[in-house]
Design a protein around this motif. Structure first.
Motif, PDB file in Angstrom:
ATOM      1  N   THR A  50       0.837  -1.198   0.000  1.00 61.05           N
ATOM      2  CA  THR A  50       0.000   0.000   0.000  1.00 61.05           C
ATOM      3  C   THR A  50       0.868   1.243   0.000  1.00 61.05           C
ATOM      4  O   THR A  50       0.580   2.216  -0.697  1.00 61.05           O
ATOM      5  N   MET A  51       1.940   1.174   0.786  1.00 65.71           N
ATOM      6  CA  MET A  51       2.839   2.321   0.860  1.00 65.71           C
ATOM      7  C   MET A  51       3.448   2.619  -0.506  1.00 65.71           C
ATOM      8  O   MET A  51       3.456   3.763  -0.952  1.00 65.71           O
ATOM      9  N   ALA A  52       3.925   1.580  -1.187  1.00 65.67           N
ATOM     10  CA  ALA A  52       4.527   1.774  -2.505  1.00 65.67           C
ATOM     11  C   ALA A  52       3.509   2.405  -3.455  1.00 65.67           C
ATOM     12  O   ALA A  52       3.841   3.310  -4.243  1.00 65.67           O
ATOM     13  N   ALA A  53       2.259   1.961  -3.335  1.00 71.17           N
ATOM     14  CA  ALA A  53       1.220   2.514  -4.210  1.00 71.17           C
ATOM     15  C   ALA A  53       0.967   3.985  -3.879  1.00 71.17           C
ATOM     16  O   ALA A  53       0.796   4.818  -4.770  1.00 71.17           O
ATOM     17  N   ARG A  54       0.974   4.279  -2.553  1.00 73.55           N
ATOM     18  CA  ARG A  54       0.742   5.672  -2.149  1.00 73.55           C
ATOM     19  C   ARG A  54       1.863   6.591  -2.648  1.00 73.55           C
ATOM     20  O   ARG A  54       1.626   7.716  -3.084  1.00 73.55           O
ATOM     21  N   ILE A  55       3.114   6.081  -2.558  1.00 72.67           N
ATOM     22  CA  ILE A  55       4.240   6.881  -3.034  1.00 72.67           C
ATOM     23  C   ILE A  55       4.096   7.144  -4.525  1.00 72.67           C
ATOM     24  O   ILE A  55       4.283   8.257  -5.006  1.00 72.67           O
ATOM     25  N   LYS A  56       3.706   6.092  -5.234  1.00 71.72           N
ATOM     26  CA  LYS A  56       3.542   6.230  -6.679  1.00 71.72           C
ATOM     27  C   LYS A  56       2.454   7.273  -6.981  1.00 71.72           C
ATOM     28  O   LYS A  56       2.629   8.139  -7.834  1.00 71.72           O
ATOM     29  N   ASP A  57       1.329   7.180  -6.245  1.00 71.27           N
ATOM     30  CA  ASP A  57       0.251   8.154  -6.433  1.00 71.27           C
ATOM     31  C   ASP A  57       0.735   9.578  -6.189  1.00 71.27           C
ATOM     32  O   ASP A  57       0.462  10.487  -6.969  1.00 71.27           O
ATOM     33  N   ALA A  58       1.457   9.724  -5.069  1.00 67.97           N
ATOM     34  CA  ALA A  58       1.926  11.067  -4.699  1.00 67.97           C
ATOM     35  C   ALA A  58       2.781  11.658  -5.813  1.00 67.97           C
ATOM     36  O   ALA A  58       2.666  12.840  -6.142  1.00 67.97           O
ATOM     37  N   LEU A  59       3.635  10.814  -6.412  1.00 63.12           N
ATOM     38  CA  LEU A  59       4.523  11.307  -7.464  1.00 63.12           C
ATOM     39  C   LEU A  59       3.771  11.505  -8.780  1.00 63.12           C
ATOM     40  O   LEU A  59       4.091  12.409  -9.561  1.00 63.12           O
ATOM     41  N   THR A  60       2.778  10.660  -9.024  1.00 65.93           N
ATOM     42  CA  THR A  60       1.988  10.816 -10.243  1.00 65.93           C
ATOM     43  C   THR A  60       1.152  12.097 -10.170  1.00 65.93           C
ATOM     44  O   THR A  60       0.986  12.796 -11.163  1.00 65.93           O
ATOM     45  N   ASP A  61       0.628  12.390  -8.967  1.00 62.83           N
ATOM     46  CA  ASP A  61      -0.187  13.585  -8.788  1.00 62.83           C
ATOM     47  C   ASP A  61       0.547  14.864  -9.141  1.00 62.83           C
ATOM     48  O   ASP A  61      -0.066  15.849  -9.543  1.00 62.83           O
ATOM     49  N   VAL A  62       1.862  14.883  -8.937  1.00 63.97           N
ATOM     50  CA  VAL A  62       2.601  16.097  -9.298  1.00 63.97           C
ATOM     51  C   VAL A  62       3.167  15.960 -10.715  1.00 63.97           C
ATOM     52  O   VAL A  62       4.082  16.672 -11.104  1.00 63.97           O
ATOM     53  N   ARG A  63       2.608  15.034 -11.473  1.00 58.59           N
ATOM     54  CA  ARG A  63       2.905  14.837 -12.887  1.00 58.59           C
ATOM     55  C   ARG A  63       4.374  14.530 -13.133  1.00 58.59           C
ATOM     56  O   ARG A  63       5.007  15.122 -13.998  1.00 58.59           O
ATOM     57  N   LEU A  64       4.913  13.626 -12.332  1.00 50.48           N
ATOM     58  CA  LEU A  64       6.258  13.143 -12.615  1.00 50.48           C
ATOM     59  C   LEU A  64       6.134  11.876 -13.446  1.00 50.48           C
ATOM     60  O   LEU A  64       5.400  10.954 -13.076  1.00 50.48           O
ATOM     61  N   ASP A  65       6.840  11.854 -14.562  1.00 46.51           N
ATOM     62  CA  ASP A  65       6.851  10.639 -15.370  1.00 46.51           C
ATOM     63  C   ASP A  65       7.685   9.597 -14.643  1.00 46.51           C
ATOM     64  O   ASP A  65       8.602   9.927 -13.917  1.00 46.51           O
ATOM     65  N   ASN A  66       7.378   8.353 -14.887  1.00 50.03           N
ATOM     66  CA  ASN A  66       8.175   7.260 -14.327  1.00 50.03           C
ATOM     67  C   ASN A  66       8.347   7.372 -12.809  1.00 50.03           C
ATOM     68  O   ASN A  66       9.465   7.455 -12.302  1.00 50.03           O
ATOM     69  N   PRO A  67       7.238   7.404 -12.075  1.00 50.94           N
ATOM     70  CA  PRO A  67       7.306   7.619 -10.622  1.00 50.94           C
ATOM     71  C   PRO A  67       8.146   6.572  -9.887  1.00 50.94           C
ATOM     72  O   PRO A  67       8.798   6.908  -8.898  1.00 50.94           O
ATOM     73  N   GLU A  68       8.160   5.325 -10.374  1.00 54.48           N
ATOM     74  CA  GLU A  68       8.965   4.309  -9.683  1.00 54.48           C
ATOM     75  C   GLU A  68      10.439   4.676  -9.699  1.00 54.48           C
ATOM     76  O   GLU A  68      11.134   4.528  -8.707  1.00 54.48           O
TER      77      GLU A  68
END
Lengths: 538, 301
Positions: free
Chosen positions: A130-148
C-alpha cells in the motif's frame, strides 16, 4: 475572522530581545483560495510561514497572536497554542510545507521514495505494498513521469524541476488541505516556474487546496493568487483581492514589488541600430561534452553541440535559454573554463600581449564571487598583481582608475565586500573584470541577484563599457526584458545548440524556434486579468 | 575512473607499509648499542664471544643484507626469532595481540557510545546539561593526558577506595581511554550536527510531524556520519599509541608492553614485527573508513 487559516495579531521577535521581525500580522485564507504573502527580502514573510508551521528556530519566539486552523473534522485549533505533540499530529496531515530550494529541502542521502514514505507513515500505518502505491500516487499527482524511478532516486540525481515536484509530492503525501509554499519557484528558471505554477493551480482546483504562497515575485502572484497580503518590515501594509492590488496598489511596498515584476521584452532595443565593430571573438563548431559515472557505465552529457557565433567589439550579445540549455557552458567555454571536445574559439587581434586572458567574467552573486576576506582594493588589484609586473604605485593608480570607471567612490577601496550593497559589490566585480583590459566580458546572470533600480544602473554601466571602451559583452540572462532592452543581438539556446540568433526585436516579436516561443510563453502575465492558460488542459 | 582510484589507493597503502617498514628498520638500528652489547654488559662477555654471537644472529652483515633478509622472511609470514626470548616473534605477538585488541575495541566502543550519545543529546536538548557535557569531555581529553587520568583513577579506586585490583585491570584502562576517545569525537560531531540541524531538509522533516528525536536520528545524524567516520579513523590510529600507556600503567601483557620491552632489550625482530603490525592496522583502518563512507553516503558510490 473566518477562513481555513486565520492569523490574528502574530508578533515574532528574537528571543534575546530587540525589534520584532513580524509585527501584529493578521490576515486570513479562505478555504480553497490561493493567498500570496508578498514582500521584499527581510520583510518577515518566511518567518510567518515558519511560525505557522511551528518551525521557528531557537533564536526566535512568538510573542503574541494566534493562528487558527480549521481542521478536516471541522474543529478549529490555534496552531500556536498547541502542545508540540498535538501540533505534530496536524503537521503534514493538515498543513503541508514546501521550502525554497528543493535541493536543500530534500535529504541528500535518502531516496525520494523513503522521504515520502516517512511523511505518510507518521500518520498512517500502511503495509509495504500500500505504501509503494501511495508513493507512486503522490509522485503521479505532481505529474512526474516514471514515478517508480523517481522514488528510487536520490535528490541529486533529479533535475531542478523534478526535485521541486518531488518536494511538492512529499508535502502533499499525507493529503493536507492547506499548503504553505515558501518561494517555491524562485530557484527555478522561467519555463520550470510556469510548470510549477500550473501544477499548483491545478492541484488547488482538483483537491480544493488552500494555498498560502510566499514570494517576492509579482509575476507568480499575478498567475496564481486570489488575494494578496503585502508585508513591509514585518507588518501588513496592504491586503486585498489580486485584481485590486494590481490595479490600484495603495502601499509603496506593493508599488515597488510591481515595478520589479518580470516583463515581456519591449518592442525595441536601444542598442540595435548601432553599427557592428570589428569582430572580437569567433566560436566555430564548439562542442562540450561532460563525462561522469564509472568505467563500464560511463555517462556522457553533451552540453554544447556545434555552436558557432561571432561577437563584435562594443556590442552586447544576449544569451538566453531554459536551464540546461547550455548558455552557462557556452560562457565558460568562451572563458576557457570548459574543455572543448571539438571546435575552436578564437579571439581576433590579440597581440599575444604577455598572455593576458582576452575574456573576463562577472558572475551572478557578487557576495560569493568576491573573497570576503580581501579588501576592495586588493580584489581589484589581484589580476594586475598576477599578470602585469608593475610597480606598486602604478597598480595603485590603476585600481583608482578602475574604481572611477565603475563609479565606485574611492573611500570604498579599504573596506571588505560585506560592507557594500549588492550593486556596489557587482561594481567591484566589474572593475576586477576590467583590470586586464579584456576584449570581452562574460556576464553570467550578473544582474539577477540585484533589485530593479540597481539592475538598471548596472546595465547602463555595461552599456557604457561596451560603447566607450569597445569591450564586447556576452550577457547570459533569464530575463528576456533585460536582454531585449540592452542587447544588439540575442542568441536563443536549446539543448546545447543556438536555435535562433538575431536582433531582439525580431527574435522576440516574431519567434521562429519553439524554444523561443516557450520562453516567451513562460513569462508570467503582468496582470492577473491576462493570466496564461497554463495547465488548465490537464 | 573508480577502479583506477581504488587501485591507486591500494598501491598507496602498500607503498605506505613498505616505507614504514624501511623507516622502522633504520630507526631501530640508529640507536647506539645492540642486543649483544646489552647481553655483554650483563654477562661479562669478551669481544671474541660478542663477535661470535653477532655472527650467529646475522648482525655482522651489512644493513642492506639484513633488510633484504628480513623483508624476505616477512613476505613468507615469518617474523623471525626473538633475540631476547629465543622464541618465534609470531608466538609473542599472538599472545600479546588479544589483550591489545580487547583494550582498543573496548575503549573505542565506550568512546563511540559516550561521544556520539553526548553530541546527539546536546543537539536534541540544547538547553539541557548535555552541551556542557560535550564541552567537558572535549576539554578533559585535550587537557588531561591518559596517564594522568590513569594515575588519578588508580589513586581513587585502587588505593583509596580499594574497590579493584591494579594489575590487569582491563576495564579501568578501557574507561580511561574511552573517555579520551569520546572527548575527541564528541565536539567536532556536535558542531557538525548543529550545522546539519540548520539545513532546510531538516525543516522539511520536522514539517512532516515526526518526533524530534527521529528527525535527528534519521536525517541529521546520517548526514553528519561522514565527519564521525573520518574522526574515527584518526582516533583509532591514535589509540595505537594510547594503548601502550595503559598497558604499562596497568601491567597488561599487550603489544605495547611487548614493544617497549623489545626496544629496551634491542630485540630487533620483535620491535620490527610490532611496528609492522601497527602500521598495517592503521592503513587497514583507513581503508575501512573509506569503504564505510561509501556505504553511508550513496552519493559517493
Amino acid at each position: 475572522m473566518t477562513g481555513h487559516l486565520c492569523l490574528n495579531g502574530l508578533t515574532v521577535a528574537p528571543r534575546t530581545g530587540g525589534a520584532a521581525i513580524v509585527r501584529d500580522v493578521s490576515f486570513s485564507c479562505a478555504a480553497g483560495d490561493a493567498v500570496a504573502l508578498v514582500g521584499a527580502s527581510g520583510s518577515g514573510k518566511s518567518t510567518i510561514a515558519l511560525a505557522v508551521g511551528g518551525l521557528l528556530d531557537g533564536s526566535l519566539e512568538v510573542l503574541s497572536g494566534s493562528a487558527e486552523l480549521t481542521c478536516a473534522d471541522g474543529k478549529t485549533v490555534d496552531l500556536l497554542a498547541l502542545s508540540p505533540k498535538a501540533r505534530r499530529q496536524l503537521a503534514g496531515r493538515e498543513v503541508g510545507l514546501v521550502f525554497q530550494d528543493p535541493l536543500a529541502a530534500l535529504n541528500p542521502i535518502q531516496t525520494i521514495g523513503r522521504q515520502i514514505a516517512e511523511a505518510i507513515a507518521v500518520h498512517e500505518r500502511l503495509g509495504h505494498r500500500t505504501m509503494a502505491a501511495r508513493i507512486k500516487d503522490a509522485l503521479t499527482d505532481v505529474r512526474l513521469d516514471n514515478p517508480e524511478r523517481v522514488a528510487r532516486s536520490l535528490p541529486g540525481e533529479l533535475s531542478g524541476g523534478m526535485r521541486q515536484r518531488a518536494l511538492l509530492a512529499l508535502a502533499l503525501a499525507a493529503r493536507p488541505r492547506l499548503l504553505i509554499a515558501d518561494e517555491p519557484t524562485t530557484a527555478l528558471d522561467v519555463t520550470l516556474q510556469a510548470d510549477i505554477i500550473a501544477l499548483l493551480r491545478d492541484l488547488g482546483r482538483a483537491r480544493g487546496l488552500t494555498i498560502l504562497i510566499i514570494t517576492h515575485d509579482m509575476g507568480v502572484v499575478s498567475e496564481l493568487a486570489d488575494r494578496v497580503v503585502v508585508l513591509d518590515r514585518g507588518a501588513v501594509v496592504e491586503n486585498g483581492p489580486v485584481n485590486r492590488v494590481f490595479d490600484a496598489p495603495t502601499s509603496a511596498a506593493a508599488r515597488m514589488l510591481l515595478a520589479a515584476a518580470p516583463r515581456m521584452p519591449g518592442a525595441r532595443s536601444i542598442a540595435e541600430d548601432r553599427p557592428a565593430g570589428a569582430p572580437v571573438m569567433d566560436a566555430e563548431d564548439v562542442s562540450v561534452i561532460y563525462r561522469s559515472g564509472r568505467l563500464g557505465r560511463r555517462q556522457t552529457t553533451v552540453a554544447l553541440t556545434k555552436v558557432s557565433f561571432r561577437v563584435h567589439a562594443g556590442e552586447i550579445v544576449g544569451l538566453v535559454g531554459a536551464s540546461g540549455s547550455g548558455k552557462t557552458t557556452l560562457g565558460r567555454a568562451i572563458l576557457s573554463l570548459a574543455p572543448l571536445a571539438a571546435g575552436h574559439i578564437g579571439f581576433f587581434g590579440t597581440k599575444g600581449q604577455d598572455g593576458l586572458p582576452p575574456a573576463q567574467a562577472v558572475f551572478q552573486d557578487p557576495a560569493t564571487s568576491l573573497n570576503p576576506r580581501r579588501r576592495v582594493h586588493t580584489l581589484i588589484a589581484e589580476p594586475l598583481l598576477l599578470h602585469a609586473r608593475q610597480p606598486r604605485r602604478a597598480i595603485h593608480d590603476a585600481v583608482k582608475g578602475l574604481m572611477a570607471r565603475v563609479d565606485l567612490a574611492e573611500e570604498f577601496a579599504s573596506v571588505f565586500p560585506h560592507a557594500l550593497s549588492g550593486g556596489q559589490q557587482q561594481r567591484v566585480a566589474i572593475a576586477r573584470a576590467l583590470a586586464l583590459s579584456p576584449r570581452l566580458i562574460v556576464a553570467d546572470e550578473a544582474l539577477s541577484a540585484l533589485d530593479m533600480t540597481v539592475q538598471a544602473r548596472i546595465l547602463s554601466l555595461f552599456r557604457d563599457i561596451a560603447l566607450r571602451d569597445g569591450v564586447a559583452i556576452v550577457l547570459i540572462s533569464h530575463d528576456l526584458a533585460v536582454v531585449g532592452e540592452a542587447c544588439r543581438r540575442v542568441a536563443v539556446m536549446d539543448k546545447g545548440r543556438i536555435v535562433e540568433f538575431g536582433a531582439p526585436a525580431d527574435v522576440f516579436a516574431r519567434p521562429k524556434a519553439d524554444a523561443t516561443k516557450r520562453l516567451l510563453a513562460a513569462i508570467p502575465a503582468s496582470h492577473p486579468r491576462h493570466r496564461h492558460g497554463w495547465g488548465t488542459a490537464a | 575512473m573508480r577502479e583506477v582510484a581504488a587501485l591507486a589507493g591500494l598501491l598507496r597503502a602498500a607503498g605506505l607499509v613498505v616505507g614504514i617498514t624501511l623507516l622502522i628498520f633504520l630507526f631501530v638500528r640508529v640507536v647506539p648499542g645492540d642486543v649483544v652489547d646489552l647481553v655483554g654488559i650483563e654477562g661479562g662477555l669478551t669481544d671474541a664471544m660478542k663477535e661470535e654471537m653477532r655472527q650467529e644472529l646475522g648482525l655482522n652483515q651489512s644493513l642492506g643484507q639484513q633488510f633484504v633478509l628480513w623483508v624476505g622472511q616477512l613476505a613468507q609470514g615469518d617474523f623471525g626469532l626473538s633475540i631476547r626470548y629465543h622464541r618465534p616473534v609470531a608466538d609473542l605477538i599472538a599472545r600479546a595481540l588479544p589483550t591489545t585488541l580487547q583494550l582498543a575495541a573496548l575503549s573505542f566502543t565506550i568512546g563511540l557510545v559516550l561521544g556520539v550519545g553526548a553530541a546527539v543529546a546536546a543537539v536534541t536538548w540544547p538547553r539541557s546539561v548535555w552541551p556542557s557535557v560535550v564541552q567537558a569531555l572535549n576539554v578533559w581529553s585535550i587537557a588531561v593526558p591518559t596517564f594522568c587520568a590513569g594515575l588519578l583513577l588508580i589513586f581513587v579506586f585502587v588505593l583509596w577506595l580499594g574497590w579493584m585490583p591494579l594489575l590487569g585491570n582491563l576495564w579501568l584502562a578501557s574507561i580511561i581511554l574511552g573517555v579520551d576517545v569520546a572527548g575527541q569525537l564528541t565536539k567536532p560531531l556536535h558542531e557538525d550536527l548543529k550545522e546539519t540541524l540548520n539545513a532546510t531538509f531538516v525543516k522539511t522533516a520536522r514539517a512532516k510531524g515526526i518526533r524530534p528525536i527521529l528527525v535527528i536520528w534519521r536525517h541529521v545524524l546520517p548526514n553528519s556520519l561522514s565527519v564521525l567516520l573520518s574522526l574515527s579513523g584518526l582516533v583509532l590510529a591514535g589509540l595505537v599509541g594510547g594503548t601502550i600507556t595503559m598497558e604499562l600503567l596497568f601491567g597488561l601483557p599487550g603489544l605495547g608492553k611487548l614493544a617497549l620491552d623489545s626496544v629496551l632489550g634491542r630485540d630487533y625482530p620483535a620491535i620490527q614485527a610490532v611496528a609492522v603490525i601497527l602500521a598495517v592496522s592503521v592503513v587497514m583502518v583507513n581503508a575501512l573508513v573509506d569503504l564505510l563512507a561509501r556505504l553511508i553516503d550513496p552519493r559517493l558510490s
